[in-house]
Scaffold this active site. Structure first.
Site, PDB file in Angstrom:
ATOM      1  N   HIS A   1       0.741  -1.200  -0.068  1.00 53.73           N
ATOM      2  CA  HIS A   1       0.081   0.059   0.078  1.00 53.73           C
ATOM      3  C   HIS A   1       0.805   1.278  -0.066  1.00 53.73           C
ATOM      4  O   HIS A   1       0.238   2.118  -0.029  1.00 53.73           O
ATOM      5  CB  HIS A   1      -1.097  -0.192   1.184  1.00 53.73           C
ATOM      6  CG  HIS A   1      -2.052  -0.924   1.004  1.00 53.73           C
ATOM      7  ND1 HIS A   1      -3.185  -0.456   0.472  1.00 53.73           N
ATOM      8  CD2 HIS A   1      -2.311  -1.967   1.366  1.00 53.73           C
ATOM      9  CE1 HIS A   1      -4.207  -1.435   0.509  1.00 53.73           C
ATOM     10  NE2 HIS A   1      -3.436  -2.479   1.049  1.00 53.73           N
TER      11      HIS A   1
ATOM     12  N   LYS B   1      -8.484  13.560   4.105  1.00 54.00           N
ATOM     13  CA  LYS B   1      -7.618  12.530   4.041  1.00 54.00           C
ATOM     14  C   LYS B   1      -6.491  12.601   5.078  1.00 54.00           C
ATOM     15  O   LYS B   1      -6.562  13.697   5.884  1.00 54.00           O
ATOM     16  CB  LYS B   1      -6.967  12.358   2.652  1.00 54.00           C
ATOM     17  CG  LYS B   1      -6.068  13.657   2.220  1.00 54.00           C
ATOM     18  CD  LYS B   1      -5.516  13.574   1.084  1.00 54.00           C
ATOM     19  CE  LYS B   1      -6.610  13.429   0.005  1.00 54.00           C
ATOM     20  NZ  LYS B   1      -6.811  12.119  -0.958  1.00 54.00           N
ATOM     21  N   ARG B   2      -6.242  11.455   5.445  1.00 52.98           N
ATOM     22  CA  ARG B   2      -5.153  11.476   6.776  1.00 52.98           C
ATOM     23  C   ARG B   2      -4.057  12.502   6.415  1.00 52.98           C
ATOM     24  O   ARG B   2      -3.570  12.897   5.322  1.00 52.98           O
ATOM     25  CB  ARG B   2      -4.307  10.265   6.725  1.00 52.98           C
ATOM     26  CG  ARG B   2      -3.028   9.834   7.537  1.00 52.98           C
ATOM     27  CD  ARG B   2      -2.825   8.622   7.713  1.00 52.98           C
ATOM     28  NE  ARG B   2      -2.488   8.009   6.472  1.00 52.98           N
ATOM     29  CZ  ARG B   2      -1.237   8.170   6.159  1.00 52.98           C
ATOM     30  NH1 ARG B   2      -0.077   8.504   6.751  1.00 52.98           N
ATOM     31  NH2 ARG B   2      -0.948   7.539   4.728  1.00 52.98           N
TER      32      ARG B   2
ATOM     33  N   LYS C   1       0.660  14.214   1.243  1.00 51.71           N
ATOM     34  CA  LYS C   1      -0.761  14.309   0.575  1.00 51.71           C
ATOM     35  C   LYS C   1      -0.787  15.854   0.336  1.00 51.71           C
ATOM     36  O   LYS C   1      -1.761  16.379  -0.307  1.00 51.71           O
ATOM     37  CB  LYS C   1      -1.742  14.077   1.649  1.00 51.71           C
ATOM     38  CG  LYS C   1      -1.801  12.518   1.527  1.00 51.71           C
ATOM     39  CD  LYS C   1      -2.710  12.075   2.562  1.00 51.71           C
ATOM     40  CE  LYS C   1      -2.672  10.339   3.032  1.00 51.71           C
ATOM     41  NZ  LYS C   1      -3.256   9.643   1.738  1.00 51.71           N
TER      42      LYS C   1
ATOM     43  N   THR D   1      -8.913   6.315  -2.185  1.00 52.55           N
ATOM     44  CA  THR D   1     -10.209   5.960  -2.440  1.00 52.55           C
ATOM     45  C   THR D   1     -11.149   7.254  -2.063  1.00 52.55           C
ATOM     46  O   THR D   1     -12.445   7.154  -2.608  1.00 52.55           O
ATOM     47  CB  THR D   1     -10.464   4.744  -1.480  1.00 52.55           C
ATOM     48  OG1 THR D   1     -10.412   5.087  -0.063  1.00 52.55           O
ATOM     49  CG2 THR D   1      -9.744   3.464  -1.822  1.00 52.55           C
TER      50      THR D   1
ATOM     51  N   LYS E   1     -14.750   8.129  -3.888  1.00 55.22           N
ATOM     52  CA  LYS E   1     -15.887   8.421  -3.056  1.00 55.22           C
ATOM     53  C   LYS E   1     -16.729   9.825  -3.634  1.00 55.22           C
ATOM     54  O   LYS E   1     -17.864   9.953  -3.787  1.00 55.22           O
ATOM     55  CB  LYS E   1     -15.794   8.337  -1.856  1.00 55.22           C
ATOM     56  CG  LYS E   1     -15.397   6.966  -1.313  1.00 55.22           C
ATOM     57  CD  LYS E   1     -14.830   6.816   0.234  1.00 55.22           C
ATOM     58  CE  LYS E   1     -14.340   5.392   0.448  1.00 55.22           C
ATOM     59  NZ  LYS E   1     -13.444   5.488   1.680  1.00 55.22           N
TER      60      LYS E   1
END
Length: 812
Positions: free
Chosen positions: A358, A546-547, A552, A654, A658
C-alpha cells in the site's frame, strides 16, 4: 426474514428484559440497541444457513477457496444503517420507530463508529468485506478487537489533542463472543535448539502465554443470502487469577499481569516513537497473526482431515506489511503443531499467501529490530533465520558474486527484519493498488524481486463500497440515477456507466444541481450543530479529506488559500463566487509537523472569520474528528475534490473515488488512481496539474531548489512570508523554515512550491468551469458514470481472478 410484528415483539422483549424499560418509554439510544440486537440476531440466523449452504457447495468444488483477509484495521463505520439497507429492513424499522415519533436517523445518530480502524487501509478492508459478501464469496476478515480506537480528535486553540475513543458501549451490540473457541499465543521464553540424529529439536520454556478470545462481527451483503464474518481477537490473561498472590496481599502483581495481557488489544496503533510503543506494536501484530493462523489451519484440518490441499482450498491475504509474520507463523504451525516437513510446509505457505503493498514510503515499509524479534518471538525468529538462509543459498546460485543484490533481497539485514521483503518472498502474488503504483513497485521498490520472479507481480486497482457511498449516503442522487437507467446498477456497478447518456439532458442536470445544493445544506446543518461552523451552501465547496501527511500536501492547498486571502485583501471589491474550503484529517499523535499544519489551517480559518474584508467571500473550516460517519455527510456535498499529492507518492486513494461517484470534479496530480480517473472521464472532466512522477524524480536528482522559486516568484514569496507573519496572532515560522531551509533532508521535500503556479492555473480553470452551470453539471454526470470502474465489486473480481484464483460459493 422476520415480519414487522415479529421484529417489534423481539424489540419489546429486549427493551423489557435487558434494558428494563419498554417500547413506549425507551430513549433513542435504547431503541438503537433494541433494533441492533434484532438485526444482529437475523444476521446470525443467516450466517448459520450460509454455513450449511457452503458445506454442501464448497467442499467438493475445486474452484472455490476460503478467503482469509488479515488486516491490522477494518474501518467499519456504523453498522445499523448498512445492515438495514443490505437486508431490506429500512422501511420496516422506519415504520416501527415512527410509532414513537422517531426516525431511523435518530437511531443512526446513537451508534458510534466502530473503533477498529484509522484511514484508507482500514476503510478499504471494510469495503472489500462488503463486496466479498455481496458477490457470494466465502470470506473471513481477521483483526483485533481494540478497546479504544485510534483517538477522538479535539481541536484546542488550533492544536490537535487526542482523547480516548471509547466506542464499545455503543458498539458492543454488534459483537458475538466465542470464548470457547480461543487460542493461545506465546511471547518471550527460554529457547534452546539442539541437533540429534532425528534432526533439530527445540525447547521453549517460561514463555508468556496470552489467550486470544474471538469476537465476531457479521458482514451482510446486498441482496444475497451470504453472511461473512469479521473475526476480532481480544487478549486475555491465560494463567488466570492468582489466588495465592492475591491472598498474600500482592494485589498489584495480580493486576499488572492481567493488565499486561489485555494491553495488547487496548489501543489501535500505540505510539511508536518510544521503545515500549514499538514493542507493543510488534506484539499486536504477532498476536493477531498467530491466533488467525492457528484458527485457519485448525478449520482446514477439521474440514478435510489433511493439509495436503491447504493451498488449494485456502487463501491468506496479508493487507500491507502488518501481518507479514503470517509467513513464519504458518511454518511454525505446520511443522510444530502438525508435524510437517520444511519443504511440505513451505510449498503450502508460498502457494496460499498473497500480499498487497500500500505504500512506497520508506517509513511505512516496516523493519523490526532483529534483537527485539529474537527476544519476543524466539521460535519465529529461528524460522526467519532458516527462511533467510535457504533464500540466500538460492540467490547465490542465481546471482553468483553479486553480494549487493543478494543482500538487498534478503529478509534479514543490517540488524533488521525487513517485513516487506518477507511479504514478497512468502507470497505467490504481490499487487499494488493502482496502475501507477503497481508499476512503481515492480520497476523500483521491488525491482530485484520483480526481475527474479516476474510472475508474482500484478495490479488490482482499489475500489469503494459504492452502495454505501452512493446509495446510502446520497439517496437523492441514487434515486435520480434509478429514474434514468433503472435500479440494476445497485448490484452491477458497470451499468452505472449508462448514466453518461444523460450528460446533455437539462432536466437531469437541473435535478443534479438541486441534489448537490441539498447535500451542501445538510452538511451545513451538521457543521453548525456539531462545532458551531456556519457554512454557505451557495458557495463552492472545495474538499480535502484524508489523513494528514506531508506527501498528501494539505499545505499546498493552504498556501493557495493564503494567496486568495491576500488577493481579496488587496482587492476588497472583487466580485467572486464565495468559496468554502473544507478540511478533514487526523494526524498521528507523534507527527508534530502534521499537527502544526492542522494548527495553521485552524488559525488561518480563525483570522478569515474575523476579517470583515473577506466576509461572505472566503471561508475555511476544519471538520473535527473525521471518520466514516462524517464522511457520509461531507463527501456527497463536495464539488471540488482535492487530490493533490506529489506524483509518485500516493498508492491509490479512495476518497477520490468516493467524491467522484457523488459528482465532485477532481483537481489533482497524475498520481495514484487519479490517472485512472482521468482515463475514465476524459481530459475535459478533470483538472490535472503539476509534475509527473518522472519529472519529480528528475527534478529531485538535479537538486531541487525551493529557495530559488521563493526568490524569483513574487506571489510565492508573498505567501511564504505570510507564514512567518502568522495568523490569528500565531506565527508559523517553522513551516516557512520547512519550505525554505529544510526541516529534514531538503527544503520543501514534497515540492509544494514547484507545483504552486500550476495548481493556481488549474483552480483558475475550475472557477471558469463552475460558472458555466450546464457545463459543470454535465462534467458531474460524466464523473458519476465514470466511477463505475472503481467499485469494490470490480476489485474483488480482479483479486479472485488474478491473485486468489477462486470463485464465489453463490453465483448471481
Amino acid at each position: 426474514m422476520l415480519d414487522k410484528q415479529a421484529i417489534k415483539e423481539q424489540m419489546e422483549i429486549y427493551l423489557e428484559h435487558t434494558l428494563h424499560t419498554d417500547f413506549d418509554h425507551a430513549t433513542a439510544a435504547e431503541m438503537y440497541k433494541a433494533v441492533a440486537t434484532v438485526v444482529n440476531a437475523e444476521l446470525i440466523n443467516r450466517r448459520v444457513r450460509f454455513n450449511r449452504l457452503k458445506s454442501r457447495l464448497e467442499k467438493n468444488n475445486p474452484e472455490v477457496k476460503k478467503v482469509c483477509y488479515i488486516c491490522m484495521e477494518f474501518l467499519m463505520g456504523q453498522s445499523l444503517k448498512n445492515n438495514l439497507y443490505n437486508l431490506g429492513m429500512t422501511e420496516m424499522i422506519s415504520d416501527i420507530v415512527s410509532e414513537r415519533w422517531m426516525t431511523t436517523q435518530d437511531l443512526f445518530n446513537e451508534e458510534p463508529d466502530a473503533g477498529l480502524g484509522n484511514g484508507g487501509l482500514g476503510r478499504l478492508a471494510a469495503c472489500f468485506m462488503d463486496a466479498l459478501t455481496t458477490l457470494g464469496y466465502d470470506a473471513t476478515g481477521y483483526s483485533l478487537l481494540y478497546e479504544y480506537g485510534l483517538f477522538k480528535q479535539k481541536i484546542i486553540d488550533g492544536w490537535q489533542a487526542e482523547l480516548p475513543d471509547n466506542w464499545l458501549p455503543g458498539g458492543r451490540v454488534w459483537l458475538d463472543a466465542h470464548p470457547d473457541d480461543s487460542f493461545l499465543v506465546s511471547f518471550y521464553g527460554d529457547y534452546k535448539e539442539e541437533w540429534t540424529w532425528e534432526g533439530m529439536k527445540y525447547s521453549l520454556k517460561n514463555q508468556q502465554v496470552v489467550e486470544a478470545v474471538p469476537y465476531e462481527m457479521y458482514i451482510s451483503g446486498a441482496d444475497t443470502p451470504a453472511v461473512n464474518v469479521l473475526r476480532l481477537w481480544k487478549a486475555r490473561d491465560y494463567e488466570g487469577f492468582d489466588m495465592a498472590a492475591f491472598n498474600s496481599g500482592d494485589f498489584t502483581m495480580v493486576a499488572q499481569r492481567n493488565n499486561r495481557a489485555e494491553t495488547i488489544t487496548r489501543v489501535l496503533y500505540p505510539a511508536d516513537n518510544i521503545e515500549e510503543g514499538k514493542e507493543l506494536r510488534l506484539k499486536q501484530q504477532y498476536f493477531m497473526v498467530s491466533a488467525s493462523c492457528q484458527n485457519i489451519v485448525r478449520n482446514q484440518f477439521r474440514l478435510y482431515g489433511t493439509l495436503d490441499n491447504f493451498h488449494e482450498k485456502t487463501v491468506i491475504h496479508i493487507n500491507d506489511t502488518h501481518p507479514a509474520l503470517v509467513v513464519p507463523e504458518l511454518m511454525r504451525i505446520f511443522m510444530d503443531d502438525y508435524g510437517c516437513s520444511w519443504d511440505y510446509a513451505w510449498e503450502r505457505v508460498r502457494n496460499s499467501v498473497s500480499y498487497t503493498n500500500h505504500t512506497i514510503l520508506a517509513e511505512a515499509l516496516e523493519k523490526w529490530n532483529e534483537g527485539l524479534v529474537r527476544s519476543m518471538l524466539p521460535r519465529v525468529y529461528s524460522i526467519l533465520r532458516e527462511i533467510d538462509k535457504r533464500f540466500k543459498a538460492e540467490l547465490n546460485m542465481a546471482y553468483p558474486g553479486d553480494r549487493d543484490k543478494v543482500s538487498h533481497l534478503l529478509v534479514l539485514g543490517d540488524g533488521q527484519v525487513r517485513m516487506a521483503n518477507l511479504s514478497v518472498l512468502g507470497s505467490h502474488k504481490v499487487n499494488g493498488v493502482s496502475a501507477l503504483h503497481s508499476d512503481i513497485i515492480r520497476d523500483d521498490l521491488f525491482r530485484d524481486y520483480s526481475a527474479y520472479t516476474p510472475e508474482k507481480f500484478t495490479n488490482v486497482t482499489n475500489g469503494i463500497a459504492y452502495r454505501r457511498w452512493l446509495c446510502q449516503s446520497n439517496p437523492e442522487l441514487s434515486g435520480l440515477i434509478t429514474e434514468c437507467i433503472g435500479p440494476s446498477f445497485k448490484l452491477h456497478a458497470e451499468r452505472l456507466a449508462d448514466f453518461a447518456d444523460f450528460k446533455a439532458d437539462p432536466t437531469v442536470l437541473d435535478a443534479l444541481n438541486n441534489i448537490k445544493r441539498t447535500n451542501k445544506a445538510r452538511l451545513s446543518d451538521m457543521a453548525l450543530r456539531t462545532q458551531g461552523a456556519r457554512l454557505d451552501p451557495d458557495s463552492v465547496f472545495i474538499v480535502q479529506a484524508k489523513r494528514l501527511h506531508e506527501y498528501k500536501r494539505q499545505l499546498l492547498n493552504v498556501l493557495r488559500i493564503i494567496q486568495r486571502y491576500q488577493m481579496l485583501k488587496d482587492n476588497p471589491n472583487m466580485d467572486i463566487r464565495p468559496e468554502t474550503y473544507l478540511f478533514a484529517a487526523k494526524a498521528a499523535p507523534s507527527y508534530i509537523h502534521a499537527k502544526e499544519i492542522i494548527r495553521l489551517i485552524c488559525k488561518l480559518a480563525e483570522e478569515i472569520d474575523r476579517d470583515p474584508a473577506v466576509a461572505g467571500k472566503l471561508k475555511v473550516v476544519f471538520l473535527e474528528n473525521y471518520g466514516v460517519t462524517i464522511a457520509e455527510h461531507l463527501l456527497p456535498s463536495a464539488e471540488v475534490s482535492e487530490q493533490i499529492s506529489l506524483a509518485g507518492k500516493e498508492a491509490s486513494g479512495t476518497g477520490n473515488m468516493k467524491m467522484m461517484i457523488n459528482g465532485a470534479i477532481t483537481v489533482g496530480t497524475l498520481d495514484g488512481a487519479n490517472i485512472e480517473i482521468k482515463e475514465a472521464v476524459g481530459d475535459d472532466n478533470i483538472f490535472i496539474f503539476g509534475q509527473t512522477t518522472e519529472q519529480v524524480r528528475n527534478n529531485l536528482a538535479a537538486g531541487y531548489n525551493a529557495r530559488h522559486l521563493y526568490e524569483t516568484d513574487d506571489i510565492i514569496r508573498s505567501v511564504v512570508d505570510r507564514l512567518g507573519h502568522g495568523f490569528a496572532g500565531m506565527s508559523f515560522e517553522s513551516i516557512k523554515d520547512y519550505l525554505l531551509r529544510g526541516t529534514y533532508s531538503i527544503a520543501d521535500p514534497y515540492m509544494c512550491l514547484m507545483d504552486f503556479r500550476d495548481y493556481m492555473r488549474a483552480h483558475d480553470e475550475i472557477t471558469a468551469a463552475y460558472e458555466d452551470r450546464r457545463r459543470w453539471n454535465a462534467m458531474s454526470v460524466v464523473n458519476v458514470a465514470g466511477a463505475a470502474r472503481f467499485a469494490a465489486d470490480r476489485s474483488i473480481k480482479d483479486y479472485a481472478e488474478y491473485v486468489w484464483n477462486t470463485k464465489p460459493v453463490i453465483r448471481r
